[in-house]
Design a protein around this motif. Structure first.
Motif, PDB file in Angstrom:
ATOM      1  N   ALA A  50       0.814  -1.217   0.000  1.00 50.50           N
ATOM      2  CA  ALA A  50       0.000   0.000   0.000  1.00 50.50           C
ATOM      3  C   ALA A  50       0.848   1.268   0.000  1.00 50.50           C
ATOM      4  O   ALA A  50       0.578   2.202  -0.762  1.00 50.50           O
ATOM      5  CB  ALA A  50      -0.941  -0.005   1.202  1.00 50.50           C
ATOM      6  N   ILE A  51       1.876   1.315   0.850  1.00 49.69           N
ATOM      7  CA  ILE A  51       2.612   2.576   1.018  1.00 49.69           C
ATOM      8  C   ILE A  51       3.824   2.699   0.107  1.00 49.69           C
ATOM      9  O   ILE A  51       4.396   3.795  -0.031  1.00 49.69           O
ATOM     10  CB  ILE A  51       3.051   2.779   2.490  1.00 49.69           C
ATOM     11  N   TYR A  52       4.226   1.598  -0.525  1.00 48.74           N
ATOM     12  CA  TYR A  52       5.475   1.644  -1.305  1.00 48.74           C
ATOM     13  C   TYR A  52       5.340   1.087  -2.721  1.00 48.74           C
ATOM     14  O   TYR A  52       5.645   1.772  -3.698  1.00 48.74           O
ATOM     15  CB  TYR A  52       6.563   0.879  -0.547  1.00 48.74           C
ATOM     16  N   PHE A  53       4.842  -0.136  -2.839  1.00 48.59           N
ATOM     17  CA  PHE A  53       4.859  -0.816  -4.130  1.00 48.59           C
ATOM     18  C   PHE A  53       3.953  -0.158  -5.163  1.00 48.59           C
ATOM     19  O   PHE A  53       4.356   0.037  -6.318  1.00 48.59           O
ATOM     20  CB  PHE A  53       4.477  -2.291  -3.945  1.00 48.59           C
ATOM     21  N   VAL A  54       2.742   0.205  -4.775  1.00 45.79           N
ATOM     22  CA  VAL A  54       1.800   0.804  -5.737  1.00 45.79           C
ATOM     23  C   VAL A  54       2.323   2.134  -6.285  1.00 45.79           C
ATOM     24  O   VAL A  54       2.406   2.313  -7.508  1.00 45.79           O
ATOM     25  CB  VAL A  54       0.388   0.959  -5.121  1.00 45.79           C
ATOM     26  N   PRO A  55       2.728   3.104  -5.436  1.00 47.41           N
ATOM     27  CA  PRO A  55       3.275   4.341  -6.010  1.00 47.41           C
ATOM     28  C   PRO A  55       4.547   4.116  -6.820  1.00 47.41           C
ATOM     29  O   PRO A  55       4.756   4.756  -7.860  1.00 47.41           O
ATOM     30  CB  PRO A  55       3.540   5.232  -4.784  1.00 47.41           C
ATOM     31  N   TYR A  56       5.386   3.208  -6.377  1.00 50.64           N
ATOM     32  CA  TYR A  56       6.618   2.863  -7.095  1.00 50.64           C
ATOM     33  C   TYR A  56       6.298   2.391  -8.513  1.00 50.64           C
ATOM     34  O   TYR A  56       6.846   2.901  -9.508  1.00 50.64           O
ATOM     35  CB  TYR A  56       7.349   1.792  -6.277  1.00 50.64           C
ATOM     36  N   ALA A  57       5.369   1.446  -8.636  1.00 50.85           N
ATOM     37  CA  ALA A  57       5.011   0.890  -9.944  1.00 50.85           C
ATOM     38  C   ALA A  57       4.403   1.956 -10.853  1.00 50.85           C
ATOM     39  O   ALA A  57       4.694   1.998 -12.065  1.00 50.85           O
ATOM     40  CB  ALA A  57       4.040  -0.276  -9.762  1.00 50.85           C
ATOM     41  N   LEU A  58       3.580   2.820 -10.305  1.00 55.43           N
ATOM     42  CA  LEU A  58       2.928   3.857 -11.113  1.00 55.43           C
ATOM     43  C   LEU A  58       3.914   4.961 -11.535  1.00 55.43           C
ATOM     44  O   LEU A  58       3.779   5.535 -12.615  1.00 55.43           O
ATOM     45  CB  LEU A  58       1.748   4.446 -10.350  1.00 55.43           C
ATOM     46  N   MET A  59       4.899   5.231 -10.709  1.00 54.56           N
ATOM     47  CA  MET A  59       5.963   6.167 -11.097  1.00 54.56           C
ATOM     48  C   MET A  59       6.771   5.616 -12.267  1.00 54.56           C
ATOM     49  O   MET A  59       7.122   6.348 -13.203  1.00 54.56           O
ATOM     50  CB  MET A  59       6.901   6.422  -9.913  1.00 54.56           C
ATOM     51  N   VAL A  60       7.073   4.324 -12.206  1.00 54.09           N
ATOM     52  CA  VAL A  60       7.795   3.660 -13.292  1.00 54.09           C
ATOM     53  C   VAL A  60       7.018   3.808 -14.596  1.00 54.09           C
ATOM     54  O   VAL A  60       7.593   4.048 -15.668  1.00 54.09           O
ATOM     55  CB  VAL A  60       8.026   2.166 -12.965  1.00 54.09           C
ATOM     56  N   GLY A  61       5.687   3.701 -14.504  1.00 52.17           N
ATOM     57  CA  GLY A  61       4.841   3.855 -15.686  1.00 52.17           C
ATOM     58  C   GLY A  61       4.982   5.224 -16.320  1.00 52.17           C
ATOM     59  O   GLY A  61       5.100   5.345 -17.552  1.00 52.17           O
ATOM     60  N   GLU A  62       5.004   6.263 -15.505  1.00 53.16           N
ATOM     61  CA  GLU A  62       5.128   7.620 -16.047  1.00 53.16           C
ATOM     62  C   GLU A  62       6.508   7.838 -16.662  1.00 53.16           C
ATOM     63  O   GLU A  62       6.638   8.449 -17.727  1.00 53.16           O
ATOM     64  CB  GLU A  62       4.862   8.658 -14.956  1.00 53.16           C
ATOM     65  N   LEU A  63       7.544   7.318 -16.007  1.00 53.59           N
ATOM     66  CA  LEU A  63       8.903   7.438 -16.551  1.00 53.59           C
ATOM     67  C   LEU A  63       9.031   6.703 -17.884  1.00 53.59           C
ATOM     68  O   LEU A  63       9.605   7.221 -18.846  1.00 53.59           O
ATOM     69  CB  LEU A  63       9.917   6.888 -15.544  1.00 53.59           C
ATOM     70  N   GLY A  64       8.475   5.493 -17.931  1.00 51.26           N
ATOM     71  CA  GLY A  64       8.515   4.718 -19.165  1.00 51.26           C
ATOM     72  C   GLY A  64       7.759   5.393 -20.294  1.00 51.26           C
ATOM     73  O   GLY A  64       8.167   5.335 -21.459  1.00 51.26           O
ATOM     74  N   SER A  65       6.661   6.050 -19.954  1.00 58.96           N
ATOM     75  CA  SER A  65       5.853   6.744 -20.950  1.00 58.96           C
ATOM     76  C   SER A  65       6.551   8.006 -21.454  1.00 58.96           C
ATOM     77  O   SER A  65       6.515   8.321 -22.648  1.00 58.96           O
ATOM     78  CB  SER A  65       4.490   7.112 -20.345  1.00 58.96           C
ATOM     79  N   ALA A  66       7.224   8.720 -20.554  1.00 56.49           N
ATOM     80  CA  ALA A  66       7.909   9.961 -20.933  1.00 56.49           C
ATOM     81  C   ALA A  66       9.143   9.696 -21.784  1.00 56.49           C
ATOM     82  O   ALA A  66       9.488  10.494 -22.666  1.00 56.49           O
ATOM     83  CB  ALA A  66       8.299  10.741 -19.682  1.00 56.49           C
ATOM     84  N   PHE A  67       9.801   8.565 -21.527  1.00 59.93           N
ATOM     85  CA  PHE A  67      11.030   8.240 -22.257  1.00 59.93           C
ATOM     86  C   PHE A  67      10.871   6.905 -22.983  1.00 59.93           C
ATOM     87  O   PHE A  67      11.644   5.971 -22.786  1.00 59.93           O
ATOM     88  CB  PHE A  67      12.211   8.194 -21.289  1.00 59.93           C
ATOM     89  N   LYS A  68       9.846   6.838 -23.823  1.00 60.24           N
ATOM     90  CA  LYS A  68       9.485   5.575 -24.476  1.00 60.24           C
ATOM     91  C   LYS A  68      10.563   5.069 -25.429  1.00 60.24           C
ATOM     92  O   LYS A  68      10.621   3.875 -25.723  1.00 60.24           O
ATOM     93  CB  LYS A  68       8.157   5.728 -25.220  1.00 60.24           C
ATOM     94  N   ASP A  69      11.431   5.970 -25.935  1.00 58.91           N
ATOM     95  CA  ASP A  69      12.464   5.563 -26.888  1.00 58.91           C
ATOM     96  C   ASP A  69      13.829   5.380 -26.241  1.00 58.91           C
ATOM     97  O   ASP A  69      14.808   5.083 -26.916  1.00 58.91           O
ATOM     98  CB  ASP A  69      12.580   6.592 -28.024  1.00 58.91           C
ATOM     99  N   ALA A  70      13.903   5.574 -24.919  1.00 53.27           N
ATOM    100  CA  ALA A  70      15.183   5.429 -24.212  1.00 53.27           C
ATOM    101  C   ALA A  70      15.455   3.955 -23.944  1.00 53.27           C
ATOM    102  O   ALA A  70      14.660   3.283 -23.305  1.00 53.27           O
ATOM    103  CB  ALA A  70      15.148   6.217 -22.902  1.00 53.27           C
ATOM    104  N   GLY A  71      16.580   3.463 -24.436  1.00 54.74           N
ATOM    105  CA  GLY A  71      16.841   2.020 -24.345  1.00 54.74           C
ATOM    106  C   GLY A  71      17.584   1.580 -23.108  1.00 54.74           C
ATOM    107  O   GLY A  71      17.676   0.400 -22.815  1.00 54.74           O
TER     108      GLY A  71
END
Length: 469
Positions: A50-71
């Motif tokens: 609840a306090i760590y994994f969910v926000p962590y995973a959703l942050m990763v999603g935004e980073l992956g979306s912002a830098f979709k071409d970064a390998g």
């Protein structure tokens, strides 16, 4: 050519299953059960999700979306948001924390081999010096195999990993069903709150790193964020589904273990032999003898050895393929006819050989050694997650400079607060995980992460001197 057709897109539940197989493993249930008082681990898992994994995973999603071409993953995110020097340290951290992880694999391979052959816990009574010398020999053989660039092992690792993953889920289902199907004589669970409520004491805090280590690593699925049909909706759905799946498996797996092991009398060797005890007992319940434990041990043996080889090579490639030569000596980029980085492998060989041999001189029990290996990995491996949160804070600070299809939170300040929270929580867990009542283990827990990260400051100095020549 038609771009982004719906038939090419990943469905949100497919994304959840992909992430689940990279994040979760049966060993997490064993470690949580062992270190968090058996069934008391359930509430501990719920809190961490609840306090760590969910926000962590959703942050990763935004980073992956912002830098979709970064390998380059995390190091690419840091490179884009902060700069090449900090990106080098992110890449170095990601690579170097794999050294304790690699040193653990030969040990796990011999435990699996012992159970596959002898089907008992005799590995726990082996002399640690003898075991670690054997581990060193196996590791040196793995270095040689990795240097040959054998790609078939990746497929073998995937097959073994998938089989173990299926068996882990099968264990939960078959164990929960055992009393009804086989009239198995399982332990009665007291379903009152006192059975499940953990003691929020110093031990709870000291073992936080084990929980953080268990739920980390979802940044591996970041390249798939923009491959979903609707990233803004599908990715968070997938991650919430992932969190639910992991939470359910953690809880049901812990209950299944509680039906087999007394939470008030947990075996000292549970981290070493717990998974094998579980599958051996399950086979006895269903009248199949040692069938399950042998299959699990063989799959684990293949999986551990192939992961050992892949971990020698893959993180090194991630470091050097995207590296800036201003920070890494040119000699590190030397390759053989198989395309493997020979000097990089030599550096891995030196560091991991030390990590394999040194503990044997101060730890005289295999069970204690296994527990220490889990602990030192739980201190070192989450250090790479810190860079995810650094990148996320920098992304939110940059405002609209890096547009993303998916946003965890749109508000800049709130996003930075979430990033800061996860950074501080990870750092706190790693620092608390260092403590040990045993002086030798305490010294190793302090020296290992500091030396490994410290080497990263030496590399640019060597690069400045040697690259000019």
């Amino acid at each position: 050519m038609k771009q982004g057709g719906s038939d090419k897109k990943i469905l949100w539940y497919s994304l959840a299953f992909m992430a689940f197989s990279t994040v979760w493993a049966f060993g997490n249930v064993i470690n949580g059960f062992s270190e968090y008082g058996g069934l008391k681990a359930i509430i501990s898992w719920v809190i961490i999700f609840a306090i760590y994994f969910v926000p962590y995973a959703l942050m990763v999603g935004e980073l992956g979306s912002a830098f979709k071409d970064a390998g380059g993953g995390v190091s690419s995110w840091v490179h884009e948001t902060i700069g090449p020097k900090v990106a080098y340290f992110a890449g170095w951290t990601y690579w170097v924390v794999h050294m304790p992880y690699i040193s653990q694999k030969p040990n796990a391979s011999f435990i699996a081999a012992s159970w596959a052959i002898f089907r008992d816990n005799r590995i726990s009574s082996v002399n640690t010096k003898v075991l670690q010398i054997a581990c060193l020999v196996l590791f040196l053989f793995a270095i040689w195999v990795a240097s040959r660039g054998i790609n078939v092992l990746k497929k073998l690792s995937t097959l073994a990993g998938s089989t173990m993953f299926i068996m882990s889920l099968l264990f939960i289902v078959m164990m929960m069903a055992a009393p009804a199907i086989t009239n198995a004589n399982v332990l009665d669970i007291d379903w009152s709150m006192k059975t499940f409520m953990p003691s929020f004491d110093m031990k709870f805090l000291l073992n936080l790193s084990i929980l953080v280590f268990a739920v980390g690593g979802c940044e591996k699925i970041s390249p798939y964020v923009n491959k979903t049909k609707d990233p803004a909706r599908d990715f968070p759905k997938g991650m919430i589904a992932l969190a639910i799946m992991v939470a359910v498996c953690a809880m049901l797996g812990t209950i299944a273990m509680g039906m087999m092991f007394d939470s008030n009398n947990i075996p000292e060797d549970l981290m070493t032999n717990g998974a094998y005890y579980a599958f051996q007992t399950l086979g006895q319940y269903y009248g199949l003898g040692n069938f399950f434990v042998v299959v699990y041990a063989i799959c684990n043996l293949i999986g551990q050895f192939t992961v050992l080889i892949i971990s020698i090579d893959a993180p090194l490639r991630m470091l050097l393929d995207c590296a800036d030569e201003n920070y890494i000596p040119k000699a590190m980029f030397k390759q053989n006819e198989y395309g493997t980085y020979t000097n990089g492998h030599k550096l891995v060989m030196v560091i991991v050989s030390i990590l394999i041999i040194v503990p044997a001189f101060g730890i005289d029990s295999v069970d204690t050694l296994v527990r220490w290996l889990v602990k030192v990995n739980s201190v070192c491996m989450p250090l790479r997650y810190l860079w995810v949160f650094v990148a996320y804070i920098a992304l939110k600070k940059a405002g609209d400079k890096f547009p993303a299809q998916y946003h965890f939170v749109k508000n800049k300040t709130v996003g930075m607060i979430f990033g800061g929270w996860c950074f501080l929580f990870t750092a706190f867990a790693c620092i608390m995980g260092i403590y040990s009542e045993d002086r030798f283990q305490l010294i190793l827990n302090i020296v290992t992460p500091f030396v490994l990260i410290g080497l990263g400051f030496i590399m640019p100095m060597i690069a400045r001197r040697t690259n000019k020549k």
